[in-house]
Design an enzyme around this catalytic site. Structure first.
Site, short mmCIF file in Angstrom:
data_model
loop_
_atom_site.label_atom_id
_atom_site.label_comp_id
_atom_site.label_asym_id
_atom_site.label_seq_id
_atom_site.Cartn_x
_atom_site.Cartn_y
_atom_site.Cartn_z
N SER A 132 0.79 -1.40 0.03
CA SER A 132 0.26 0.24 -0.05
C SER A 132 0.76 1.24 0.01
CB SER A 132 -1.04 0.02 1.13
OG SER A 132 -0.25 0.03 2.52
N ASP A 182 7.82 2.75 6.38
CA ASP A 182 7.37 2.05 4.91
C ASP A 182 7.44 3.13 3.84
OD1 ASP A 182 6.83 -0.38 6.29
OD2 ASP A 182 4.75 0.01 6.07
#
Length: 392
Positions: A132, A182
């Site tokens: 994502s 991330d």
């Protein structure tokens, strides 16, 4: 055919013209430093070869029109959205990601126009490999480039600022309370290195990472036990850490040392003590791993991976059966160390293995899953790869 070429071809087929740009961003593996990012701590990720590409082009209206090439080999169209009407909670499913990035950019003062978007990726979803965030980083870079603000140009947001924009999209629009690990990994990692990142200060060091020079490889074991940050206990753990920091009178748990743990525990309820222990000791494991890598001590990293997994399993309590089976089977078959990665409750594990033992370790992991009637895992070697960039 790579994902960027596929995205460009699908865009042209769908819209009758070539895209104005194609950007892609990678998934990531975090060597060590789990659940430390939202505690202002240290992380040590690397990018993997798997990427998500976004091809885009302008529209004459104010609509955001996105499509993605699914794992089923079919093109999936999102609902058409009006950029000016985007609000948190107004989009669900995968279309929340392009909507969220457009919303975050708009909220930061950027005049996001109507856009056609074509998304193609090969980062396994729900595997703890940050699919994502790879998507959102590629979207943010492509949209900013379309606005004449590619990274490095005067007036363009820095990579650190883009990471925070993506974090806002994920936190406030999608509803997943993630930290900065991330996004930063996807944007800033470089080939053949791990990124030693201090979340509080923003300081980053590219540390050479070449386990093959020591006869080793980093095996990724995708358990195929799906997870979701917005639906798992991730948010509960984060709130617990924030509450503990407040009780201890510190800005974040990064400010507590291992020597201070006994005294800190006296101020904490029983249920928060293990969370604090994990964060404090995990930060120390990151620092120890960096020192070992700087001196080429790859094999000595193994015990630190084992200790990280034990802490995530027993103290932070974010492991699951599939992750424990993967780690235990790998270590018993000859891995020097192994641990779960990502938010937990599913996803992937990594194992530091001698190259000569790869077949044996892979077979042992698959056999352990079969014995428990678990879905067969997917395995691959993690190769430190390049971060996000423009492909055409």
């Amino acid at each position: 055919m790579n994902v960027s070429t596929r995205a460009a071809e699908l865009f042209a087929a769908e819209h009758g013209r070539a895209p104005s740009a194609v950007w892609s961003a990678p998934g990531r593996v975090n060597l060590i430093g789990e659940h430390t990012d939202y505690n202002d701590g240290f992380v040590l990720p690397m990018a993997i070869p798997h990427r998500v590409a976004v091809a885009l082009g302008p529209r004459d209206d104010r609509k955001l029109v996105a499509a993605t090439w699914g794992d089923d080999g079919q093109l999936h169209q999102a609902d058409e959205l009006v950029v000016d009407d985007l609000r948190p909670g107004s989009s669900t499913g995968w279309q929340a990601f392009p909507a969220g990035v457009a919303w975050a950019l708009r909220e930061a003062g950027h005049a996001v126009p109507g856009l056609n978007l074509m998304i193609v990726g090969d980062v396994p979803t729900g595997a703890g490999l940050s699919s994502s965030h790879a998507l959102q980083c590629a979207l943010a870079l492509a949209m900013l480039d379309h606005l004449g603000l590619p990274p490095g140009d005067p007036g363009a947001p820095s990579l650190a600022e883009i990471a925070r924009l993506v974090q806002r999209s994920e936190n406030d629009y999608v509803g997943a309370p993630t930290g900065l690990l991330d996004q930063t990994a996807s944007l800033r990692c470089v080939e053949s290195h791990v990124l030693f990142f201090d979340v509080r200060s923003g300081d980053a060091e590219q540390v050479p990472f070449d386990p093959r020079s020591a006869g080793l490889e980093l095996l990724v074991i995708d358990t195929r036990a799906k997870h979701s940050h917005s639906e798992s206990g991730y948010g509960e753990r984060r709130k617990g850490c924030e509450r503990a920091a407040d009780l201890l009178g510190v800005k974040a748990l990064r400010d507590i040392s291992a020597a201070q743990l006994p005294a800190a525990n006296q101020k904490l309820p029983d249920e928060l003590q293990p969370l604090v222990k994990h964060v404090v000791t995990e930060n120390e494991r990151v620092l120890s791993t960096v020192e070992l890598l700087r001196s080429g001590g790859y094999a000595e990293v193994g015990p630190l991976l084992n200790a990280s997994h034990a802490s995530l399993r027993d103290d932070y309590r974010v492991s699951c059966l599939e992750l424990d089976v993967a780690v235990d089977a790998a270590v018993q078959a000859g891995a020097l160390g192994a641990r779960m990665i990502g938010g937990g409750f599913g996803g992937s594990a990594i194992a530091l293995i001698p190259t000569s033992e790869r077949a044996r370790v892979e077979a042992a992991v698959r056999a352990a899953f079969a014995e428990r009637s678990l879905t067969e895992p997917r395995v691959f070697i993690a190769i430190p790869s390049a971060g996000a960039g423009r492909d055409r």
